[in-house]
Design an enzyme around this catalytic site. Structure first.
Site, PDB file in Angstrom:
ATOM      1  N   ASP A  54      87.351 -29.620  13.328  1.00  0.00           N
ATOM      2  CA  ASP A  54      87.036 -31.010  12.987  1.00  0.00           C
ATOM      3  C   ASP A  54      85.745 -30.957  12.178  1.00  0.00           C
ATOM      4  O   ASP A  54      84.696 -30.565  12.702  1.00  0.00           O
ATOM      5  CB  ASP A  54      86.843 -31.835  14.268  1.00  0.00           C
ATOM      6  CG  ASP A  54      86.534 -33.297  13.967  1.00  0.00           C
ATOM      7  OD1 ASP A  54      86.046 -33.607  12.852  1.00  0.00           O
ATOM      8  OD2 ASP A  54      86.768 -34.137  14.843  1.00  0.00           O
ATOM      9  N   ASN A  81      89.796 -29.769   2.001  1.00  0.00           N
ATOM     10  CA  ASN A  81      90.819 -30.769   1.733  1.00  0.00           C
ATOM     11  C   ASN A  81      90.754 -31.968   2.689  1.00  0.00           C
ATOM     12  O   ASN A  81      91.149 -33.071   2.324  1.00  0.00           O
ATOM     13  CB  ASN A  81      92.192 -30.093   1.864  1.00  0.00           C
ATOM     14  CG  ASN A  81      93.330 -31.075   1.990  1.00  0.00           C
ATOM     15  OD1 ASN A  81      93.782 -31.636   0.999  1.00  0.00           O
ATOM     16  ND2 ASN A  81      93.778 -31.315   3.221  1.00  0.00           N
ATOM     17  N   ALA A 184      84.654 -47.922  -0.350  1.00  0.00           N
ATOM     18  CA  ALA A 184      84.038 -46.907   0.505  1.00  0.00           C
ATOM     19  C   ALA A 184      84.641 -45.537   0.191  1.00  0.00           C
ATOM     20  O   ALA A 184      83.917 -44.540   0.075  1.00  0.00           O
ATOM     21  CB  ALA A 184      84.271 -47.260   1.974  1.00  0.00           C
ATOM     22  N   TYR A 185      85.953 -45.497   0.043  1.00  0.00           N
ATOM     23  CA  TYR A 185      86.622 -44.219  -0.263  1.00  0.00           C
ATOM     24  C   TYR A 185      86.153 -43.697  -1.620  1.00  0.00           C
ATOM     25  O   TYR A 185      85.825 -42.512  -1.766  1.00  0.00           O
ATOM     26  CB  TYR A 185      88.138 -44.426  -0.253  1.00  0.00           C
ATOM     27  CG  TYR A 185      88.937 -43.193  -0.620  1.00  0.00           C
ATOM     28  CD1 TYR A 185      89.054 -42.132   0.274  1.00  0.00           C
ATOM     29  CD2 TYR A 185      89.573 -43.087  -1.863  1.00  0.00           C
ATOM     30  CE1 TYR A 185      89.788 -40.993  -0.066  1.00  0.00           C
ATOM     31  CE2 TYR A 185      90.303 -41.962  -2.201  1.00  0.00           C
ATOM     32  CZ  TYR A 185      90.404 -40.914  -1.306  1.00  0.00           C
ATOM     33  OH  TYR A 185      91.127 -39.784  -1.635  1.00  0.00           O
ATOM     34  N   THR A 223     101.879 -39.219   0.714  1.00  0.00           N
ATOM     35  CA  THR A 223     101.357 -38.764   2.013  1.00  0.00           C
ATOM     36  C   THR A 223     101.050 -39.994   2.874  1.00  0.00           C
ATOM     37  O   THR A 223     101.092 -41.134   2.394  1.00  0.00           O
ATOM     38  CB  THR A 223     100.033 -37.970   1.864  1.00  0.00           C
ATOM     39  OG1 THR A 223      99.024 -38.863   1.358  1.00  0.00           O
ATOM     40  CG2 THR A 223     100.173 -36.779   0.939  1.00  0.00           C
TER      41      THR A 223
HETATM   42  P1  NAP Z   1      96.677 -37.065   4.797  1.00  0.00           P
HETATM   43  O1  NAP Z   1      98.142 -36.822   4.741  1.00  0.00           O
HETATM   44  O2  NAP Z   1      96.160 -38.265   5.505  1.00  0.00           O
HETATM   45  O3  NAP Z   1      95.993 -35.734   5.398  1.00  0.00           O
HETATM   46  C1  NAP Z   1      94.630 -35.671   5.615  1.00  0.00           C
HETATM   47  C2  NAP Z   1      94.342 -34.465   6.484  1.00  0.00           C
HETATM   48  O4  NAP Z   1      92.938 -34.421   6.750  1.00  0.00           O
HETATM   49  C3  NAP Z   1      95.032 -34.548   7.855  1.00  0.00           C
HETATM   50  O5  NAP Z   1      95.421 -33.269   8.260  1.00  0.00           O
HETATM   51  C4  NAP Z   1      93.919 -35.076   8.748  1.00  0.00           C
HETATM   52  O6  NAP Z   1      94.085 -34.782  10.122  1.00  0.00           O
HETATM   53  C5  NAP Z   1      92.764 -34.298   8.137  1.00  0.00           C
HETATM   54  N1  NAP Z   1      91.462 -34.799   8.596  1.00  0.00           N
HETATM   55  C6  NAP Z   1      90.970 -36.044   8.571  1.00  0.00           C
HETATM   56  N2  NAP Z   1      89.748 -36.079   9.123  1.00  0.00           N
HETATM   57  C7  NAP Z   1      89.459 -34.810   9.518  1.00  0.00           C
HETATM   58  C8  NAP Z   1      88.368 -34.196  10.161  1.00  0.00           C
HETATM   59  N3  NAP Z   1      87.300 -34.900  10.549  1.00  0.00           N
HETATM   60  N4  NAP Z   1      88.393 -32.866  10.381  1.00  0.00           N
HETATM   61  C9  NAP Z   1      89.460 -32.129  10.005  1.00  0.00           C
HETATM   62  N5  NAP Z   1      90.550 -32.656   9.425  1.00  0.00           N
HETATM   63  C10 NAP Z   1      90.548 -33.985   9.187  1.00  0.00           C
HETATM   64  O7  NAP Z   1      96.051 -37.158   3.351  1.00  0.00           O
HETATM   65  P2  NAP Z   1      96.392 -36.375   1.970  1.00  0.00           P
HETATM   66  O8  NAP Z   1      96.912 -37.396   1.044  1.00  0.00           O
HETATM   67  O9  NAP Z   1      97.150 -35.153   2.230  1.00  0.00           O
HETATM   68  O10 NAP Z   1      94.899 -36.056   1.508  1.00  0.00           O
HETATM   69  C11 NAP Z   1      94.389 -34.731   1.382  1.00  0.00           C
HETATM   70  C12 NAP Z   1      93.182 -34.774   0.474  1.00  0.00           C
HETATM   71  O11 NAP Z   1      93.588 -35.215  -0.824  1.00  0.00           O
HETATM   72  C13 NAP Z   1      92.107 -35.770   0.943  1.00  0.00           C
HETATM   73  O12 NAP Z   1      90.826 -35.234   0.697  1.00  0.00           O
HETATM   74  C14 NAP Z   1      92.353 -36.971   0.037  1.00  0.00           C
HETATM   75  O13 NAP Z   1      91.210 -37.764  -0.093  1.00  0.00           O
HETATM   76  C15 NAP Z   1      92.773 -36.304  -1.250  1.00  0.00           C
HETATM   77  N6  NAP Z   1      93.531 -37.134  -2.183  1.00  0.00           N
HETATM   78  C16 NAP Z   1      94.750 -37.623  -1.860  1.00  0.00           C
HETATM   79  C17 NAP Z   1      95.471 -38.379  -2.787  1.00  0.00           C
HETATM   80  C18 NAP Z   1      96.842 -38.941  -2.489  1.00  0.00           C
HETATM   81  O14 NAP Z   1      97.436 -39.606  -3.370  1.00  0.00           O
HETATM   82  N7  NAP Z   1      97.415 -38.707  -1.312  1.00  0.00           N
HETATM   83  C19 NAP Z   1      94.906 -38.645  -4.053  1.00  0.00           C
HETATM   84  C20 NAP Z   1      93.658 -38.121  -4.372  1.00  0.00           C
HETATM   85  C21 NAP Z   1      92.988 -37.358  -3.441  1.00  0.00           C
HETATM   86  P3  NAP Z   1      94.820 -35.836  11.131  1.00  0.00           P
HETATM   87  O15 NAP Z   1      96.311 -35.596  10.989  1.00  0.00           O
HETATM   88  O16 NAP Z   1      94.275 -35.439  12.469  1.00  0.00           O
HETATM   89  O17 NAP Z   1      94.425 -37.207  10.715  1.00  0.00           O
END
Ligand code: NAP
Length: 274
Positions: A54, A81, A184-185, A223
């Site tokens: 975490d 990530n 915020a994001y 996602t």
């Molecule tokens: P996601 O499906 O919500 O996955 C996020 C992951 O981060 C999950 O495994 C979550 O764990 C984990 N996480 C959250 N807080 C954490 C912590 N304190 N310690 C360790 N792990 C933690 O989101 P995603 O879309 O795959 O996003 C991955 C990355 O890509 C993020 O940095 C996001 O900002 C970036 N991003 C995504 C998009 C998009 O369109 N999806 C676009 C641009 C950038 P839990 O399952 O326990 O919550």
């Protein structure tokens, strides 16, 4: 790999298991979810290792650092990530959203980096998963605030101070009056993108040879975070992070860049095209 029990992180682990010659460690803050993710990759014939992590918990970061040090002695690839985002319809007060989002996306990324950077081996690759939201957010800042974030000599302390100022303003309800946007994001990812430039400068001056760090945008991905509105699959979203994680020895670019679609962009001018 931080935050890899689902989403883009899970797909990055899948891709690295196929392409990286070495152990890939899938981490998750929730141990059960992490182990389930490992199991489903096992069913595809892939064998990532697992460790709980975490990035907002200093004790968890310490245990993970010890595990890496004691098991491997060093680290070749770090992909930051893990991230969170409140939903647009969240009723949580904006000040709380600012504090919690920046605590994970900025301070968490900073904390795990500080713990693991001493373990990076020569030729290591670091990938910070940022977002096109950082580009939108910086353009919505006032010229004065933009100039502070865009200062090429900005220090980690100054960046942390600016983000704390944003959080305080968000709590006071005067963040827009002070020149910050209403995201915020977006501001948390401005933090990740600017932090990446600071970390690149630090690693370029490091005596260890050829360590390269880049920030990236994975695109708009299907996602939980995007409420499954993104058109890209998680494997498509993982493409640029994996490309950066596997940059061959001795390459000069991209380095310290903001990379999307495998290309370096000026992050503050970047316009996302699907
Ligand atoms: P996601 O499906 O919500 O996955 C996020 C992951 O981060 C999950 O495994 C979550 O764990 C984990 N996480 C959250 N807080 C954490 C912590 N304190 N310690 C360790 N792990 C933690 O989101 P995603 O879309 O795959 O996003 C991955 C990355 O890509 C993020 O940095 C996001 O900002 C970036 N991003 C995504 C998009 C998009 O369109 N999806 C676009 C641009 C950038 P839990 O399952 O326990 O919550």
């Amino acid at each position: 790999m931080t935050g890899s029990n689902k989403g883009i992180g899970y797909a990055i682990v899948r891709g690295l298991c196929k392409q990286f010659k070495g152990d890939v460690v899938l981490t998750a803050r929730n141990e059960d979810l992490g182990k389930k993710a490992v199991q489903s990759l096992n069913e595809e014939g892939l064998s990532p290792k697992f460790h709980q992590l975490d990035i907002t918990d200093q004790a968890s970061i310490g245990r993970f650092g010890d595990f890496i040090k004691n098991t491997y002695g060093g680290i070749d690839v770090l992909v930051n990530n893990a991230g969170i985002a409140y939903k647009n319809d969240s009723t949580a007060p904006f000040g709380e959203q600012a504090e919690v989002t920046i605590k994970t996306n900025y301070f968490g990324t900073l904390a795990i980096s500080n713990a693991l950077f001493p373990l990076l081996r020569p030729h290591a690759r670091v990938v910070n998963v940022s977002s096109m939201s950082s580009s939108f957010a910086i353009r919505k800042c006032s010229p004065e605030i933009q100039a502070k974030f865009m200062n090429p000599n900005i220090t980690e302390e100054e960046l942390t101070h600016l983000l704390n100022d944003f959080i305080q303003a968000a709590k006071n309800g005067d963040h827009e009056k002070k020149g910050y946007p209403n995201s915020a994001y977006g501001m948390s990812k401005v933090g990740v993108t600017v932090l990446s430039q600071i970390q690149h400068r630090q690693l370029s001056a490091d005596p260890r040879e050829d360590i390269i760090l880049n920030a990236c945008c994975p695109g708009y991905v299907d996602t939980d975070m995007s409420s499954h509105k993104g058109p890209k699959t998680i494997d498509e979203g993982a493409d640029t992070p994996i490309y950066l994680a596997l940059l061959p020895e001795g390459v000069k670019t991209p380095a310290g860049d903001f990379v999307a679609g495998r290309k370096a962009h000026k992050w503050n001018e970047y316009q996302y095209t699907p």
